[in-house]
Write a protein that holds these residues in place. Structure first.
Motif, mmCIF file in Angstrom:
data_model
loop_
_atom_site.group_PDB
_atom_site.id
_atom_site.type_symbol
_atom_site.label_atom_id
_atom_site.label_comp_id
_atom_site.label_asym_id
_atom_site.label_seq_id
_atom_site.Cartn_x
_atom_site.Cartn_y
_atom_site.Cartn_z
ATOM 1 N N ILE A 1 0.822 -1.224 0.000
ATOM 2 C CA ILE A 1 0.000 0.000 0.000
ATOM 3 C C ILE A 1 0.850 1.265 0.000
ATOM 4 O O ILE A 1 0.373 2.328 -0.369
ATOM 5 C CB ILE A 1 -1.000 0.064 1.185
ATOM 6 N N PHE A 2 2.104 1.173 0.408
ATOM 7 C CA PHE A 2 2.944 2.377 0.458
ATOM 8 C C PHE A 2 3.820 2.519 -0.793
ATOM 9 O O PHE A 2 3.998 3.608 -1.317
ATOM 10 C CB PHE A 2 3.828 2.360 1.711
ATOM 11 N N THR A 3 4.382 1.392 -1.244
ATOM 12 C CA THR A 3 5.363 1.461 -2.343
ATOM 13 C C THR A 3 4.801 0.968 -3.672
ATOM 14 O O THR A 3 5.445 1.135 -4.702
ATOM 15 C CB THR A 3 6.580 0.576 -2.007
ATOM 16 N N GLU A 4 3.638 0.312 -3.612
ATOM 17 C CA GLU A 4 3.012 -0.314 -4.783
ATOM 18 C C GLU A 4 3.835 -1.473 -5.340
ATOM 19 O O GLU A 4 3.546 -1.999 -6.413
ATOM 20 C CB GLU A 4 2.728 0.712 -5.891
ATOM 21 N N LYS A 5 4.884 -1.868 -4.627
ATOM 22 C CA LYS A 5 5.695 -3.002 -5.074
ATOM 23 C C LYS A 5 4.821 -4.256 -5.123
ATOM 24 O O LYS A 5 4.091 -4.546 -4.172
ATOM 25 C CB LYS A 5 6.847 -3.198 -4.092
ATOM 26 N N LEU A 6 4.890 -4.990 -6.213
ATOM 27 C CA LEU A 6 4.012 -6.145 -6.412
ATOM 28 C C LEU A 6 4.627 -7.433 -5.882
ATOM 29 O O LEU A 6 5.832 -7.644 -6.010
ATOM 30 C CB LEU A 6 3.745 -6.335 -7.901
ATOM 31 N N GLN A 7 3.800 -8.265 -5.304
ATOM 32 C CA GLN A 7 4.236 -9.637 -5.018
ATOM 33 C C GLN A 7 3.162 -10.571 -5.566
ATOM 34 O O GLN A 7 1.997 -10.195 -5.674
ATOM 35 C CB GLN A 7 4.466 -9.882 -3.529
ATOM 36 N N GLN A 8 3.582 -11.772 -5.928
ATOM 37 C CA GLN A 8 2.632 -12.705 -6.528
ATOM 38 C C GLN A 8 2.407 -13.893 -5.620
ATOM 39 O O GLN A 8 3.296 -14.313 -4.874
ATOM 40 C CB GLN A 8 3.157 -13.178 -7.875
ATOM 41 N N LEU A 9 1.204 -14.410 -5.708
ATOM 42 C CA LEU A 9 0.830 -15.522 -4.839
ATOM 43 C C LEU A 9 0.008 -16.496 -5.669
ATOM 44 O O LEU A 9 -0.889 -16.079 -6.401
ATOM 45 C CB LEU A 9 -0.043 -14.942 -3.717
ATOM 46 N N ALA A 10 0.340 -17.777 -5.552
ATOM 47 C CA ALA A 10 -0.434 -18.768 -6.315
ATOM 48 C C ALA A 10 -1.727 -19.057 -5.566
ATOM 49 O O ALA A 10 -1.702 -19.457 -4.401
ATOM 50 C CB ALA A 10 0.385 -20.048 -6.450
ATOM 51 N N ALA A 11 -2.861 -18.786 -6.200
ATOM 52 C CA ALA A 11 -4.160 -19.099 -5.582
ATOM 53 C C ALA A 11 -5.203 -19.264 -6.669
ATOM 54 O O ALA A 11 -5.288 -18.467 -7.593
ATOM 55 C CB ALA A 11 -4.584 -18.003 -4.617
ATOM 56 N N LYS A 12 -5.987 -20.324 -6.534
ATOM 57 C CA LYS A 12 -7.051 -20.567 -7.516
ATOM 58 C C LYS A 12 -8.264 -19.675 -7.207
ATOM 59 O O LYS A 12 -8.888 -19.134 -8.103
ATOM 60 C CB LYS A 12 -7.459 -22.046 -7.418
ATOM 61 N N SER A 13 -8.539 -19.512 -5.899
ATOM 62 C CA SER A 13 -9.761 -18.797 -5.501
ATOM 63 C C SER A 13 -9.415 -17.619 -4.599
ATOM 64 O O SER A 13 -8.402 -17.640 -3.885
ATOM 65 C CB SER A 13 -10.687 -19.723 -4.721
ATOM 66 N N VAL A 14 -10.300 -16.632 -4.626
ATOM 67 C CA VAL A 14 -10.175 -15.485 -3.716
ATOM 68 C C VAL A 14 -11.488 -15.333 -2.966
ATOM 69 O O VAL A 14 -12.566 -15.375 -3.573
ATOM 70 C CB VAL A 14 -9.928 -14.169 -4.493
#
Ligand code: ADP
Ligand code: SF4
Length: 704
Positions: free
Chosen positions: A611-624
């Motif tokens: 939320i501060f830097t907008e740096k992206l991270q990815q996460l493997a997930a089929k559902s949210v």
């Protein structure tokens, strides 16, 4: 004292519970029974003395034999601003407290006052006095509202004598106000507790080192109180024993055993408790009724003085067992008496099935943290006794013939139905579901939340006893059905729906994530099976996101939890639950990712942006699973009010919406909304509520 609106007809007290109504001598005074409303925060101060007197007095009316204040500061060096703490600093304060004493005495109960010095745990934001402490060790506050940058000073011999003098002076004022039991408070991180605990107390004078030395300050506080008022008032010691019991002692089973032995006959009453708010006043989600017992069970074996303790007791069987097994002499209650001030009288009348049992949600504690008078999920009248003239057991009877149709039997609909029916209205409550209870049917089946079912059980049980109530389940009502039925008053309590809306970092809704494999809590409630791995994305910040993560993990799914907040279930810091939420998620193997916004969900991969830097991270997930915003389920209401001629022609005088259908909130808000609606049907007051003002008999002046 007994109140005529409880009928003895057909009911007698279970003889097994008679022991709860024994008198108990406490020093020079006698408690009329074993029900003891222990000190607890009410968020009511000298600024609203009438609100406070009515709140405390009602407990006495309900049968509590002793009714206590919450913590009352003895001096400006114990200043808990901005929290709504009480004071006994000058004669104006005496008058405010005297109102409470009169209200308590009117019903034959004893009045107790918890005199308090916060030491290093307060920041003295208003008085600007350097906080007091035995050795300069600050209090590690983690709650944003409690944090401060001022560290305490180390008390010298004069400071110690000053505090002892202030305690004595405050005790004399307390006696003048009319209190019967005066406390020394050595618990929960406050000044006398800091002297007891070796990590806080590193002194090398007569007040530090050995346990006997560390106990000295507490002993002297008891003596100062007794010297001031001991001829006619009892002197109570409230003490936290969790930390002390965990410390080994050379000659005793633990330091707790040593402290209690050294002080055993010094106070007239032992009030024993835990050390931190989350363990002392723990939520039912994480601790059962009676959870203090393993810490405090030894005290009665060491002292001959009466012992009071708490444990979210609502069952008379548990209470009786505590007495008969020699754990406690007096049954302490804080939340039990907030949820049902008439708990003792209901047991006495053989009507224990009518007790409005506390659900252990800790909304009451959150009101203290919010800085307002106490609010309670189960008891909408708590804090409104004077302001709104609401009595939990007395109702104005209506002379109106109007019939009420309530659509939706969630917390709001159930409460509105019950209160309207108690006022004499003919009530029809209808719900489309098989089971009444609305959102609680789903939520109370989730991990840790079964105690909350009492919200449904109490209301449904009472409604089923009444002959002016018709209950219809499996009954979905449309606009045409409602017009055809033509009840004079229509109440829409159809709840709210969870949405798939997302939020920006500025908390602006930024559209919905409408794509496959994106779910809301309503989908889980509807029994839709979701595939793992799943990400629970929570910006509702209360319990549901964390609880659903636990539920899905318990089903064997691989679950992660992400939130824009700094903690999981961030708002639960207000209800003392947050430490345990994190424990549970950790124990269930659920990774917690904080301070992120959900950015994307493509090809079973989720993008989370800091939320501060907008740096992206990815996460493997089929559902949210999005636990975020709710929208009122108000289409029925809107269709009805869109054609006033049709409703008028059908004989309908009013159409209202209550609960989540009006403004989505916690259960406490829905109950209050339903209650407020029903009371307003027959209210004699034209104003919103009465405003309380301080009592100022003497001109303002310097405090001691
Ligand atoms: P609240 O918390 O405001 O009481 P809930 O969501 O818990 O709201 O409860 C709303 C209730 O309204 C649910 O039990 C739902 O089944 C019921 N309901 C919604 N629409 C209708 C309708 N058209 N007819 C009857 N019951 C309805
Ligand atoms: Fe009990 Fe919840 Fe009411 Fe507090 S708010 S007294 S925990 S029901």
């Amino acid at each position: 004292m007994f109140n005529s609106y409880f009928s003895f007809q057909g009911h007698t007290m279970n003889p097994h519970y008679e022991v709860l109504f024994d008198k108990v001598p406490i020093g020079p005074v006698v408690a009329p029974n074993r029900f003891y409303q222990v000190p607890h925060a009410s968020g009511m101060t000298e600024a609203n003395p009438r609100v406070r007197a009515a709140f405390r007095g009602l407990k006495a009316e309900g049968g509590w034999g002793v009714v206590s204040t919450g913590a009352v500061s003895i001096h400006p060096s114990s200043d808990d601003s901005p929290l709504p703490y009480a004071r006994l600093w000058d004669d104006n304060d005496i008058h405010a407290h005297a109102l409470s004493c009169d209200a308590i005495h009117q019903h034959g109960a004893l009045a107790a006052i918890e005199l308090w010095h916060g030491g290093a745990s307060v920041m003295n934001r208003s008085s600007r006095i350097a906080p007091y402490s035995p050795s300069g060790v600050g209090w590690a506050a983690t709650h944003v509202g409690f944090m401060g940058q001022l560290r305490p000073k180390i008390m010298d011999a004069t400071d110690i004598q000053d505090v002892l003098r202030w305690q004595g002076q405050a005790a004399i004022r307390a006696k003048k106000a009319g209190f019967d039991i005066i406390y020394v408070y050595a618990g929960m991180g406050y000044l006398p507790y800091q002297f007891l605990i070796s990590e806080y107390n590193r002194r090398d004078d007569a007040y530090g080192g050995s346990v006997a030395n560390r106990v000295r300050f507490v002993h002297e506080l008891i003596e100062a109180t007794r010297d001031a008022v001991g001829d006619s008032c009892a002197v109570a010691l409230r003490i936290s024993l969790e930390e002390l019991r965990a410390k080994s002692s050379n000659h005793f089973e633990s330091e707790a055993h040593e402290v209690v032995s050294l002080l055993s006959e010094a106070p007239d009453l032992w009030d024993v408790k835990m050390d931190s708010s989350p363990t002392d006043c723990s939520a039912s989600r994480f601790r059962p009724e009676g959870s203090h017992e393993s810490i405090i069970d030894f005290v009665k074996q060491i002292t001959d003085k009466p012992v009071v303790g708490v444990g979210r007791f609502t069952s008379p069987d548990t209470m009786t067992s505590q007495i008969n097994r020699g754990i406690l002499d007096l049954i302490g209650g804080a939340r039990a008496g907030i949820a049902d001030p008439f708990l003792p009288n209901k047991i006495k009348a053989g009507r224990e099935d009518e007790i409005r049992e506390c659900i252990g949600c800790n909304i009451c504690i959150s009101s203290w943290h919010d800085g307002v008078p106490v609010r309670c999920t189960q008891n909408a009248t708590a804090g409104e006794e004077w302001r709104k003239n609401w009595h939990p057991e007395k109702f104005n009877r209506t002379s109106s013939e109007d019939r009420l149709l309530i659509i939706g039997a969630g917390p709001a609909g159930l409460e509105a139905a019950l209160i309207a029916a108690k006022q004499g209205f003919q009530v029809t409550l209808s719900d489309q579901s098989k089971n009444m209870g609305g959102r609680l049917n789903f939520e109370t089946a989730l991990p840790g939340l079964s105690t909350w079912r009492r919200v449904i059980d109490y209301r449904l049980y009472a409604l089923k006893q009444m002959n002016n109530v018709d209950l219809y389940s499996n009954s979905e009502l449309s606009r045409d059905d409602i017009l055809e039925l033509g009840h004079e008053r229509v109440v829409i309590a159809t709840g709210a729906k969870w949405t798939k809306s997302l939020y920006s970092s500025l908390e602006i809704p930024v559209g919905e994530l409408n794509q496959p494999n994106v779910y809301t809590p309503d989908d889980i409630a509807a029994g839709i099976k979701i595939n793992g791995p799943v990400l629970v994305y929570d910006f509702d910040n209360y319990y549901l996101g964390g609880v659903l993560a636990e539920k899905l993990a318990a089903q064997g799914l691989s679950v992660s939890y992400a939130t824009p907040a700094g903690h999981a279930s961030a708002w639960t810091i207000m209800t003392n639950e947050q430490p345990f939420v994190h424990q549970n998620l950790e124990n269930a193997g659920i990774p917690v990712i904080t301070q992120v916004l959900l950015q994307s969900h493509e090809n079973d991969t989720i993008g989370l942006a800091n939320i501060f830097t907008e740096k992206l991270q990815q996460l493997a997930a089929k559902s949210v699973l999005i636990v975020g915003l709710r929208r009122p389920n108000d289409s029925l209401y809107q269709t009805l009010i869109s054609n006033p001629n049709a409703t008028l022609a059908a004989g309908i005088k009013s159409v209202d919406r209550i609960g989540d259908c009006l403004a989505p909130g916690a259960i406490v808000h829905a109950i209050y909304s339903g209650h407020d609606y029903a009371r307003n049907l027959v209210t004699t007051r034209s104003n919103l509520y009465l405003r309380d003002i301080p009592i100022a008999v003497n001109p303002p002046g310097a405090v001691i």
